[in-house]
Enzyme design. Structure first.
Site, PDB file in Angstrom:
ATOM      1  CG  PHE A   1      -5.461  -2.664   7.258  1.00  0.00           C
ATOM      2  CD1 PHE A   1      -4.844  -2.435   6.043  1.00  0.00           C
ATOM      3  CD2 PHE A   1      -5.123  -3.800   7.974  1.00  0.00           C
ATOM      4  CE1 PHE A   1      -3.916  -3.327   5.530  1.00  0.00           C
ATOM      5  CE2 PHE A   1      -4.196  -4.702   7.475  1.00  0.00           C
ATOM      6  CZ  PHE A   1      -3.593  -4.466   6.248  1.00  0.00           C
TER       7      PHE A   1
ATOM      8  CG  HIS B   1      -6.811   4.928   0.882  1.00  0.00           C
ATOM      9  ND1 HIS B   1      -7.577   6.070   1.013  1.00  0.00           N
ATOM     10  CD2 HIS B   1      -7.503   3.947   1.520  1.00  0.00           C
ATOM     11  CE1 HIS B   1      -8.691   5.779   1.701  1.00  0.00           C
ATOM     12  NE2 HIS B   1      -8.664   4.503   2.029  1.00  0.00           N
TER      13      HIS B   1
ATOM     14  CG  ASP C   1      -7.026   9.263   0.870  1.00  0.00           C
ATOM     15  OD1 ASP C   1      -6.946   8.966   2.080  1.00  0.00           O
ATOM     16  OD2 ASP C   1      -7.816   8.700   0.090  1.00  0.00           O
TER      17      ASP C   1
ATOM     18  CE1 TYR D   1      -3.941  -2.110   0.406  1.00  0.00           C
ATOM     19  CE2 TYR D   1      -2.693  -3.204   2.148  1.00  0.00           C
ATOM     20  CZ  TYR D   1      -3.776  -3.163   1.284  1.00  0.00           C
ATOM     21  OH  TYR D   1      -4.690  -4.188   1.294  1.00  0.00           O
TER      22      TYR D   1
ATOM     23  CG  ASN E   1     -14.135   3.387   5.022  1.00  0.00           C
ATOM     24  OD1 ASN E   1     -15.278   3.790   5.210  1.00  0.00           O
ATOM     25  ND2 ASN E   1     -13.821   2.545   4.055  1.00  0.00           N
TER      26      ASN E   1
ATOM     27  CG  ASN F   1     -11.272  -0.708   8.198  1.00  0.00           C
ATOM     28  OD1 ASN F   1     -10.166  -0.940   8.667  1.00  0.00           O
ATOM     29  ND2 ASN F   1     -12.080  -1.666   7.791  1.00  0.00           N
TER      30      ASN F   1
END
Length: 195
Positions: free
Chosen positions: A69, A23, A96, A18, A117, A71
């Site tokens: 993560f 993101h 973001d 990632y 999220n 969320n």
């Protein structure tokens, strides 16, 4: 003058896969700011992330990258905020933003989560309090709702990433003003920046 900022949080997803995705623009910005202020971030289990503390213009400030993560970002934010008895108005969250084009960054205070999220979880973990500040890093919108997930979890083309990083560099230049409670001054400079 706004309340001084005592905690700056960058949002993103952990892990190499990632690292370069849109993101993670919040992580990119926090890393750039930490580097510019010579603040090192290290794993801190009690805060569920990478944390570091520094003095910027005489103001003590924590920097935090949640290791959960996106969320579950609120877990880290609430852990540090509760430990140091920080109020939401002492917190700035960098994330973001689909609704801004790449190369644009904007400050905002309060408001909803807009489908982001990380913000949704932070609001929830702070007892449904939305009064924290945000630094929104534009990543552009793919044009169709069905393509949003692929867009945010995808890597930006080189020119687009350069625009995002130029906006981040400018944001890092004005963050010390925000820490001093001079949000209006920081906004005036950042919001007139054209990457």
């Amino acid at each position: 003058m706004t309340a001084p900022i005592s905690l700056i949080v960058g949002l993103g997803n952990p892990g190499n896969e990632y690292e370069h995705t849109r993101h993670n623009a919040g992580f990119w910005c926090l890393d750039a700011f930490a580097h510019s202020q010579r603040i090192s971030l290290s794993p801190d289990k009690k805060f569920h992330g990478l944390a570091g503390k520094g003095h910027i213009n005489g103001q003590e400030c924590w920097l935090l990258k949640p290791a959960t993560f996106m969320n579950r970002s609120g877990l880290a934010v609430a852990a540090l905020a509760n430990f140091y008895k920080l109020k939401p108005e002492n917190i700035l969250v960098i994330h973001d933003e689909l609704d801004l084009p790449a190369g644009i960054a904007r400050f905002k205070t309060g408001g909803g989560h807009g489908g982001q999220n990380g913000l949704r979880d932070i609001i929830s973990q702070l007892g449904n309090n939305k009064d924290f500040h945000r630094l929104r890093i534009g990543i552009g919108h793919p044009g169709d709702k069905s393509r949003v997930t692929g867009h945010v979890l995808g890597r930006a083309p080189v020119a687009e990433e350069q625009s995002i990083r130029a906006a981040i560099d400018e944001a890092c230049r004005v963050l010390p003003d925000v820490l001093n409670g001079e949000m209006a001054k920081a906004m005036n400079r950042l919001h007139s920046f054209k990457g």
